[in-house]
Write an enzyme that holds these catalytic residues in place. Structure first.
Site, mmCIF file in Angstrom:
data_model
loop_
_atom_site.group_PDB
_atom_site.id
_atom_site.type_symbol
_atom_site.label_atom_id
_atom_site.label_comp_id
_atom_site.label_asym_id
_atom_site.label_seq_id
_atom_site.Cartn_x
_atom_site.Cartn_y
_atom_site.Cartn_z
ATOM 1 N N SER A 168 -5.336 -12.487 -32.719
ATOM 2 C CA SER A 168 -4.475 -12.201 -33.873
ATOM 3 C C SER A 168 -5.262 -12.022 -35.170
ATOM 4 C CB SER A 168 -3.435 -13.307 -34.007
ATOM 5 O OG SER A 168 -2.730 -13.380 -32.794
ATOM 6 N N ARG A 183 -12.158 -7.407 -39.727
ATOM 7 C CA ARG A 183 -12.636 -8.511 -40.557
ATOM 8 C C ARG A 183 -11.894 -9.771 -40.136
ATOM 9 N NH1 ARG A 183 -8.841 -5.809 -43.081
ATOM 10 N NH2 ARG A 183 -10.291 -4.116 -43.433
ATOM 11 N N ASP A 221 -0.655 -10.603 -32.142
ATOM 12 C CA ASP A 221 0.547 -11.440 -31.974
ATOM 13 C C ASP A 221 1.827 -10.719 -32.424
ATOM 14 O OD1 ASP A 221 -0.268 -11.614 -34.622
ATOM 15 O OD2 ASP A 221 -0.204 -13.805 -34.749
HETATM 16 C C1 BGC Z 1 -4.063 -11.323 -39.021
HETATM 17 C C2 BGC Z 1 -3.080 -10.585 -38.148
HETATM 18 C C3 BGC Z 1 -2.077 -11.546 -37.553
HETATM 19 C C4 BGC Z 1 -1.459 -12.425 -38.624
HETATM 20 C C5 BGC Z 1 -0.502 -13.442 -38.050
HETATM 21 C C6 BGC Z 1 -3.338 -12.203 -40.023
HETATM 22 O O1 BGC Z 1 -4.263 -12.960 -40.743
HETATM 23 O O2 BGC Z 1 -4.900 -10.416 -39.700
HETATM 24 O O3 BGC Z 1 -3.745 -9.889 -37.120
HETATM 25 O O4 BGC Z 1 -1.081 -10.807 -36.901
HETATM 26 O O5 BGC Z 1 -2.466 -13.089 -39.342
HETATM 27 O O6 BGC Z 1 -1.106 -14.261 -37.126
#
Ligand code: BGC
Length: 501
Positions: A168, A183, A221
């Site tokens: 995620s 990143r 996610d």
């Molecule tokens: C991430 C996402 C993720 C979200 C919730 C963010 O910091 O970049 O990829 O879906 O958090 O978990």
């Protein structure tokens, strides 16, 4: 004994907050500070609309060849489930706080599933440690799960067990079974991973331990949430996470994704887009940032990134609050916590969103639970007026987060011209933060100019509802959908189709 009960606390819109009787006792200079905070943290209807409109252009920019701040990552998830998917799948969920391994069986009964799962704490030091330590820890957890649940009989004879890996973080994907980390977010800062494909990194750690697992799909996610929610509710059109981080995914048509034009995919073919909307307004054009937001950004491992997320997500809410409290002590004439030692309160990230939740949940008129919280956790005694200010600050921060979140949802719906749909949402802030849902719904109503409801039971045209388990069930469904796609001969965006056979 005097029992104080029944505090009127609901504040879906900061403008409609009214002074309770007790507020009348708050000294004038403290009231002035409250007023200043209200001005800084309130996002009124016209600002909400301005933010949503800018959001729509930024979503479009992210899909263009030139790109923008919001990554809008194509995920190679190219269909919604129909509820008749079947099979047993392994899923790994690497979120911001926990690690979870699940085995999901999509049963023969429509939209039903069985799940067995184990949770492992993600040790704090791993988040800023060495890359190898991270992958080895994850491989160990997977090995433990396999040993416990499969003994010495792996489910695929001689072969490897396919895994849906819910990673995620923003990752670009030329294929569903790879993910190049753009990143780190959510406070992670591990050298040597950004700009790299994380799949071979995990597989190397698994291979070195002889764990018979191969990664067949890398999933965000939000994409998992979108697909898992659509499995049980076909009206679900957007998947959101409001947790440690925040983000959303929705289904786009390939014809509306100029940056995929070179792939010559049918214009009407669906493609789930992981927006990575946490990066919205990194260039600070519309979001009303306070001095506290600026400090959060400056002190974070990735300054200049995730501007939207840093005003909304659970990781930051407690820290924003802490910075306000310290500022009220150090720099204002109101002498907050006068003469007391602020040692505990001065520790960065020592308060999490659950601390704010507890303040907003305090049912007592005299805010006794809040007073206890400050005394137990921070060793600070609060006067009654200070408690009022504390409560109001928590409300302002929580309300702003919910209202800004609604701007993202409204923007996706506007972009897709969806007048009515369901939005599946998950994450600790959505599920546990008091009034987050009602405040978000109120903001959507203001942005989209819905007329007043005729009855309380009437649904809003766009409802944000609790989602199904995206990182587990969603990952399994995505593996099942990809398998179906391989069987039908559509191999677009699949690096190792043999892993699906
Ligand atoms: C991430 C996402 C993720 C979200 C919730 C963010 O910091 O970049 O990829 O879906 O958090 O978990």
């Amino acid at each position: 004994m005097v029992v104080f009960l029944d505090r009127a606390s609901f504040a879906p819109n900061t403008n409609s907050w009214c002074l309770s009787g007790s507020m009348a006792d708050v000294p004038k200079d403290l009231l002035q500070e409250i007023k200043k905070l209200e001005e800084q943290f309130t996002v009124d209807t016209s600002k909400l609309k301005q933010i949503s409109d800018h959001f729509v252009t930024e979503l479009e920019k992210g899909l263009s060849v030139e790109g923008g701040s919001i990554p809008m990552n194509p995920t190679w998830v190219m269909a919604f489930p129909d509820g008749y998917e079947t099979g047993t799948y392994l899923a790994l969920d690497m979120g911001g706080t926990n690690l979870r391994v699940c085995e999901i069986t999509l049963t023969d009964n429509k939209s039903e599933f069985d799940i067995i799962q184990s949770k492992y704490r993600m040790p704090e030091e791993l988040k800023t440690g060495e890359s190898e330590e991270l992958w080895e820890y994850i491989a160990d957890c997977l090995q433990q799960f396999i040993d416990t649940h499969h003994g010495d009989t792996p489910p695929t004879e001689g072969g490897k067990i396919p895994l849906g890996f819910t990673f995620s973080y923003p990752a670009s994907q030329n294929y569903i079974d790879e993910g190049v980390l753009q990143r780190w977010t959510k406070g992670f800062d591990i050298a040597g991973v950004e700009g790299e494909n994380v799949v071979p990194m995990l597989e190397a750690a698994l291979d070195s331990r002889g764990v018979p697992i191969k990664v067949s799909a890398l999933i965000n996610d939000t994409t998992g949430t979108l697909i898992a929610s659509a499995y049980t509710d076909p009206r679900m059109a957007v998947g959101c996470i409001f947790g440690t981080g925040c983000n959303a995914a929705y289904m786009e048509n390939c014809g509306s994704i100029p940056k995929l034009a070179h792939m010559n995919l049918p214009a009407d073919a669906p493609m789930a887009i992981n927006c990575e909307w946490g990066a919205f307004d990194n260039e600070h054009k519309v979001l009303p940032r306070t001095p506290y937001d600026i400090i959060i950004d400056k002190e974070s491992p990735r300054p200049g990134q995730q501007a939207f997320e840093k005003m909304i997500a659970g990781l930051y809410l407690g820290e924003i609050f802490r910075l306000v409290m310290v500022d009220l002590h150090d720099n204002k004439d109101i002498h907050m916590f006068e003469g007391q030692d602020l040692k505990q309160l001065r520790k960065p990230y020592s308060l999490d969103a659950s601390f704010l939740s507890a303040i907003e949940d305090d049912p007592f008129e005299n805010l006794q639970e809040t007073a206890d919280l400050f005394s137990d956790k921070l060793n600070l005694a609060c006067t009654r007026p200070e408690l009022e200010l504390i409560r109001r600050t928590a409300e302002l921060i929580g309300t702003r987060a919910a209202r800004l979140s609604a701007c993202g949802v409204a923007a996706i719906c506007k972009k897709k011209n969806m007048q009515s749909c369901h939005v599946g949402a998950d994450g600790s802030v959505f599920n546990k933060y008091p009034h987050f849902k009602a405040r978000g719904a109120q903001a959507l109503r203001e942005i989209l100019d819905w007329p007043a409801k005729k009855s309380l039971r009437e649904e809003d045209p766009i409802e944000i509802l609790a989602a199904e388990d995206g990182s587990g069930v969603g990952a399994a469904l995505i593996a099942a959908l990809t398998l179906k796609r391989v069987e039908a001969g559509n191999l677009a965006g699949i690096l190792h189709p043999e892993n699906f056979r």
